[in-house]
Design an enzyme around this catalytic site. Structure first.
Site, PDB file in Angstrom:
ATOM      1  N   LYS A  43      -7.236 -27.897  -0.587  1.00  0.00           N
ATOM      2  CA  LYS A  43      -6.554 -28.316   0.608  1.00  0.00           C
ATOM      3  C   LYS A  43      -5.119 -28.757   0.322  1.00  0.00           C
ATOM      4  CE  LYS A  43     -10.931 -30.300   2.036  1.00  0.00           C
ATOM      5  NZ  LYS A  43     -11.738 -31.409   1.516  1.00  0.00           N
ATOM      6  N   GLY A  44      -4.797 -28.954  -0.950  1.00  0.00           N
ATOM      7  CA  GLY A  44      -3.532 -29.574  -1.314  1.00  0.00           C
ATOM      8  C   GLY A  44      -2.274 -28.881  -0.826  1.00  0.00           C
ATOM      9  N   GLU A  99       0.338 -23.054  -4.321  1.00  0.00           N
ATOM     10  CA  GLU A  99      -0.390 -24.248  -4.793  1.00  0.00           C
ATOM     11  C   GLU A  99       0.428 -25.515  -4.535  1.00  0.00           C
ATOM     12  OE1 GLU A  99      -2.740 -25.953  -5.607  1.00  0.00           O
ATOM     13  OE2 GLU A  99      -3.981 -25.187  -7.226  1.00  0.00           O
ATOM     14  N   ASP A 100      -0.254 -26.646  -4.547  1.00  0.00           N
ATOM     15  CA  ASP A 100       0.462 -27.906  -4.411  1.00  0.00           C
ATOM     16  C   ASP A 100       1.095 -28.333  -5.731  1.00  0.00           C
ATOM     17  OD1 ASP A 100      -2.008 -28.433  -5.629  1.00  0.00           O
ATOM     18  OD2 ASP A 100      -2.521 -30.131  -4.353  1.00  0.00           O
ATOM     19  N   ASP A 103      -0.888 -28.615 -13.009  1.00  0.00           N
ATOM     20  CA  ASP A 103      -1.034 -29.748 -13.915  1.00  0.00           C
ATOM     21  C   ASP A 103      -1.517 -29.227 -15.274  1.00  0.00           C
ATOM     22  OD1 ASP A 103      -1.143 -32.619 -14.334  1.00  0.00           O
ATOM     23  OD2 ASP A 103      -3.296 -32.554 -14.043  1.00  0.00           O
ATOM     24  N   LYS A 131       3.978 -30.026 -13.252  1.00  0.00           N
ATOM     25  CA  LYS A 131       3.938 -31.166 -14.187  1.00  0.00           C
ATOM     26  C   LYS A 131       3.785 -30.580 -15.591  1.00  0.00           C
ATOM     27  CE  LYS A 131       1.337 -34.877 -12.339  1.00  0.00           C
ATOM     28  NZ  LYS A 131       0.055 -35.621 -12.328  1.00  0.00           N
ATOM     29  N   PHE A 152       0.870 -39.769 -11.355  1.00  0.00           N
ATOM     30  CA  PHE A 152      -0.015 -39.218 -10.337  1.00  0.00           C
ATOM     31  C   PHE A 152       0.650 -39.360  -8.971  1.00  0.00           C
ATOM     32  CE2 PHE A 152      -3.636 -38.441  -7.663  1.00  0.00           C
ATOM     33  CZ  PHE A 152      -4.256 -37.415  -8.347  1.00  0.00           C
ATOM     34  N   VAL A 153       0.860 -38.227  -8.320  1.00  0.00           N
ATOM     35  CA  VAL A 153       1.584 -38.228  -7.052  1.00  0.00           C
ATOM     36  C   VAL A 153       0.678 -37.874  -5.871  1.00  0.00           C
ATOM     37  CG1 VAL A 153       3.839 -37.765  -8.080  1.00  0.00           C
ATOM     38  CG2 VAL A 153       2.368 -35.844  -7.455  1.00  0.00           C
ATOM     39  N   ASP A 159      -3.577 -35.392  -2.674  1.00  0.00           N
ATOM     40  CA  ASP A 159      -4.477 -36.517  -2.407  1.00  0.00           C
ATOM     41  C   ASP A 159      -4.875 -37.272  -3.661  1.00  0.00           C
ATOM     42  OD1 ASP A 159      -6.186 -34.383  -3.484  1.00  0.00           O
ATOM     43  OD2 ASP A 159      -7.848 -35.705  -2.942  1.00  0.00           O
ATOM     44  N   ARG A 165      -3.046 -37.510   1.945  1.00  0.00           N
ATOM     45  CA  ARG A 165      -2.457 -36.176   2.149  1.00  0.00           C
ATOM     46  C   ARG A 165      -1.463 -36.177   3.302  1.00  0.00           C
ATOM     47  NH1 ARG A 165      -5.643 -32.475  -0.794  1.00  0.00           N
ATOM     48  NH2 ARG A 165      -7.861 -32.903  -0.826  1.00  0.00           N
TER      49      ARG A 165
HETATM   50  P1  IMP Z   1      -4.861 -28.212 -12.855  1.00  0.00           P
HETATM   51  O1  IMP Z   1      -6.038 -27.286 -12.811  1.00  0.00           O
HETATM   52  O2  IMP Z   1      -5.043 -29.323 -13.840  1.00  0.00           O
HETATM   53  O3  IMP Z   1      -3.533 -27.506 -13.020  1.00  0.00           O
HETATM   54  O4  IMP Z   1      -4.853 -29.004 -11.521  1.00  0.00           O
HETATM   55  C1  IMP Z   1      -4.396 -28.537 -10.380  1.00  0.00           C
HETATM   56  C2  IMP Z   1      -4.938 -29.382  -9.244  1.00  0.00           C
HETATM   57  O5  IMP Z   1      -5.148 -30.743  -9.612  1.00  0.00           O
HETATM   58  C3  IMP Z   1      -3.936 -29.414  -8.147  1.00  0.00           C
HETATM   59  O6  IMP Z   1      -4.104 -28.336  -7.264  1.00  0.00           O
HETATM   60  C4  IMP Z   1      -4.219 -30.751  -7.504  1.00  0.00           C
HETATM   61  O7  IMP Z   1      -5.230 -30.594  -6.542  1.00  0.00           O
HETATM   62  C5  IMP Z   1      -4.734 -31.623  -8.615  1.00  0.00           C
HETATM   63  N1  IMP Z   1      -3.686 -32.514  -9.145  1.00  0.00           N
HETATM   64  C6  IMP Z   1      -3.078 -32.470 -10.342  1.00  0.00           C
HETATM   65  N2  IMP Z   1      -2.157 -33.428 -10.489  1.00  0.00           N
HETATM   66  C7  IMP Z   1      -2.145 -34.121  -9.331  1.00  0.00           C
HETATM   67  C8  IMP Z   1      -1.375 -35.236  -8.845  1.00  0.00           C
HETATM   68  O8  IMP Z   1      -0.482 -35.827  -9.491  1.00  0.00           O
HETATM   69  N3  IMP Z   1      -1.673 -35.638  -7.588  1.00  0.00           N
HETATM   70  C9  IMP Z   1      -2.630 -35.050  -6.808  1.00  0.00           C
HETATM   71  N4  IMP Z   1      -3.353 -33.995  -7.219  1.00  0.00           N
HETATM   72  C10 IMP Z   1      -3.119 -33.538  -8.476  1.00  0.00           C
HETATM   73 MG    MG Z   2      -5.288 -28.342  -5.568  1.00  0.00          MG
END
Ligand code: IMP
Ligand code: MG
Length: 180
Positions: A43-44, A99-100, A103, A131, A152-153, A159, A165
């Site tokens: 949903k991000g 994507e939002d 990470d 990030k 963490f944002v 969210d 959100r």
């Molecule tokens: P990844 O698989 O670790 O790259 O994570 C991606 C997902 O983690 C994103 O689509 C977000 O939903 C969540 N996420 C990662 N960092 C943050 C943050 O700082 N705030 C909120 N959601 C995050």
């Molecule tokens: Mg996400």
């Protein structure tokens, strides 16, 4: 509520608006003469997605995917679960995944691998936030809104445990909110 949970505002509404317009114009230029399918990751990406596509003047189609990697915490488990797949076929299509935030990179890596099995003409990645200091697996990113530090944002779609959100800007969550 904002003051209680946020350390600070990181990216203002105006800054987001300006950057989203730039990204939309760039995509419009790069996809001139094409009809891309824009896949939003729920949903991000909701706020970013709807603001972005409204400014892209192309015969695009929309589709959505819902994945989950987190449960309620702040660290990726590396396991990505597909909750809802896209409805449409992407064979032979130009696809942009929106994507939002990227990470660890696990979520996008998983999506890219999945989409590659469906023979799209092309796949590009557009993320509001990146990030890079947290990356565990490399991900090719074509369009980035903003790079952020290891904080963490929340807000503008992002969210913590399903909350915040709806903030119209992006803020840094107080540590005590997720460490309590
Ligand atoms: P990844 O698989 O670790 O790259 O994570 C991606 C997902 O983690 C994103 O689509 C977000 O939903 C969540 N996420 C990662 N960092 C943050 C943050 O700082 N705030 C909120 N959601 C995050
Ligand atoms: Mg996400």
């Amino acid at each position: 509520m904002l003051n209680e949970v946020l350390e600070k505002t990181l990216i203002s509404e105006a800054e987001i608006k300006a950057r989203v317009s730039e990204l939309a114009k760039q995509i419009e230029k790069d996809y001139e003469g094409k009809a891309p399918t824009i896949v939003g990751v729920l949903k991000g990406s909701i706020m970013f997605y709807t603001d972005l596509v409204r400014q892209i003047d192309l015969p695009l189609t929309v589709d959505f995917m819902s994945i989950s990697s987190y449960g309620a915490g702040v660290n990726s488990t590396g396991e990505v679960k597909i909750i809802k797949d896209i409805d449409g076929k992407i064979g032979g299509k130009d696809v942009i995944i929106v994507e939002d935030i990227i990470d660890s990179g696990y979520s996008m890596n998983c999506l890219l691998k999945l989409f590659a099995t469906r023979s799209p003409k092309s796949v590009k990645v557009c993320t509001l936030l990146d990030k890079p200091s947290r990356r565990e697996i490399p991900v090719p990113i074509d369009y980035t809104g903003f790079q952020v530090a290891n904080e963490f944002v929340v807000g503008y779609g992002l969210d913590y445990a399903g909350l915040y959100r709806n903030f119209p800007f992006i803020g840094v969550l107080k540590k005590e909110v997720y460490e309590k």
